[in-house]
Design an enzyme around this catalytic site. Structure first.
Site, short mmCIF file in Angstrom:
data_model
loop_
_atom_site.label_atom_id
_atom_site.label_comp_id
_atom_site.label_asym_id
_atom_site.label_seq_id
_atom_site.Cartn_x
_atom_site.Cartn_y
_atom_site.Cartn_z
N SER A 128 0.83 -1.20 0.00
CA SER A 128 0.00 0.00 0.00
C SER A 128 0.87 1.26 0.00
O SER A 128 1.73 1.41 -0.87
CB SER A 128 -0.94 -0.05 1.20
N ASP A 271 -8.80 -6.01 -5.17
CA ASP A 271 -8.41 -4.75 -4.53
C ASP A 271 -9.22 -3.59 -5.12
O ASP A 271 -9.13 -3.31 -6.32
CB ASP A 271 -6.91 -4.51 -4.73
N HIS A 304 -8.09 -5.16 -0.62
CA HIS A 304 -6.77 -4.57 -0.41
C HIS A 304 -6.01 -5.21 0.75
O HIS A 304 -4.80 -5.41 0.68
CB HIS A 304 -6.96 -3.06 -0.14
#
Length: 323
Positions: A128, A271, A304
């Site tokens: 991320s 995601d 995610h």
């Protein structure tokens, strides 16, 4: 090993023209000593920190003795993004959070490594926001990272990401319960509808009117509120929209000519935050240019957050790099 250390950095110039006279950079080292083994830099995500392994370690399943990134073979370094509050000192929180960019953090991390006498990395890996900072570090020093491994991220913030950062920023600056309420929204970006359906199946709490999903979200809001401070959350959220802010097609072409890095992209098929098509597009665009680039995709319903859940798949992708 694993204790929190500090590097004092001075005279830091930022991308937006501001100047920082003194900036403490906190970090931890795990595994082998820095100059006795290849160095792996692990960059944390938005609400993470330098505690990658051990008690409360967020990547214990991936990093450790005999694990995919083996601490008996590598030196693991993890910096805290300045202002994330992990040192527990409120004087180190950054109030003017919009002064900073992800590129600034990347440059600060390089300065920290240089202070430790480290000029080259075997690998830089992060998920991320941490992966976005790994990208920025590679762009800054294209010959200094052997393996760049951005996980569940992208080299440049998209309109979708920027829009959600704006929503988060509005909540953080206007809500009466800012961290709690921002976290409610954020959790819906980190998971997927399929993941929530599997987990809760529209069931209610026993003897209560609340649905289980409502209790779960409230729990995460309270949990973050108890361990995270508002200036830190504002900064981390803001940094997301600045990933790749100064990068362009020309930056990529220069990077592809100059770099010695092997780029290992890892996306997640569910995601909704950093969508997998972004990574697939990057891979297909650059795979025939001479750049050493590969793409792996985690198959998961968990969205995610799968980079913190699907350790077996992620480990399988990474094993050839670290074996």
């Amino acid at each position: 090993m694993g204790n929190l250390h500090t590097i004092d950095l001075f005279d830091i110039g930022l991308e937006k023209g501001k100047h920082i006279k003194h900036l403490p950079l906190f970090y931890q080292i795990f595994g082998q000593p820095a100059h006795k083994a290849p160095v792996v830099l692990v960059n944390h995500a938005l609400t993470g920190n330098s505690q990658v392994i051990g008690e409360n370690g967020w990547w214990n399943d991936l990093i450790g003795d005999g694990k995919t990134i083996d601490t008996s073979q590598y030196c693991i370094i993890a910096f805290n993004i300045p202002g994330n509050g992990f040192d527990g000192d409120p004087t180190n929180l950054i109030q003017n959070y919009k002064d900073f960019t992800a590129k600034d953090i990347a440059a600060i991390f390089w300065k920290g490594l240089q202070s430790l006498g480290i000029t080259e990395l075997f690998a830089a890996i992060g998920g991320s926001l941490g992966g976005g900072i790994a990208w920025e570090m590679a762009f800054l020093k294209p010959q200094s990272i052997r393996h760049c491994i951005p996980v569940a991220t992208h080299w440049k913030a998209t309109d979708w990401l920027i829009a959600n950062v704006l929503v988060q920023d509005a909540i953080l600056n206007n809500s009466k319960n800012p961290i709690h309420d921002a976290r409610l929204h954020a959790m819906l970006l980190y998971r997927s509808p399929q993941s929530l359906k599997q987990k809760f199946n529209t069931e209610k709490e026993k003897d209560r009117e609340l649905y289980q999903i409502e209790s779960w979200l409230a729990h995460h809001g309270n949990k973050l509120q108890n361990r995270f401070q508002l200036p830190a959350y504002k900064l981390m959220n803001h940094l997301l929209k600045t990933i790749g802010e100064t990068s362009s097609q020309d930056s990529w072409e220069t990077f592809s000519r100059e770099t010695k890095s092997e780029i290992h992209l890892v996306g997640i098929n569910s995601d909704y935050f950093f969508t997998p098509d972004e990574n697939a597009e990057t891979y297909h665009k650059w795979k025939n240019t001479g750049l050493k680039i590969s793409y792996h995709e985690i198959d998961s319903i968990h969205g995610h957050d799968a980079f913190l859940i699907e350790f077996e798949q992620l480990g399988r992708f990474l094993k050839p790099i670290f074996s």
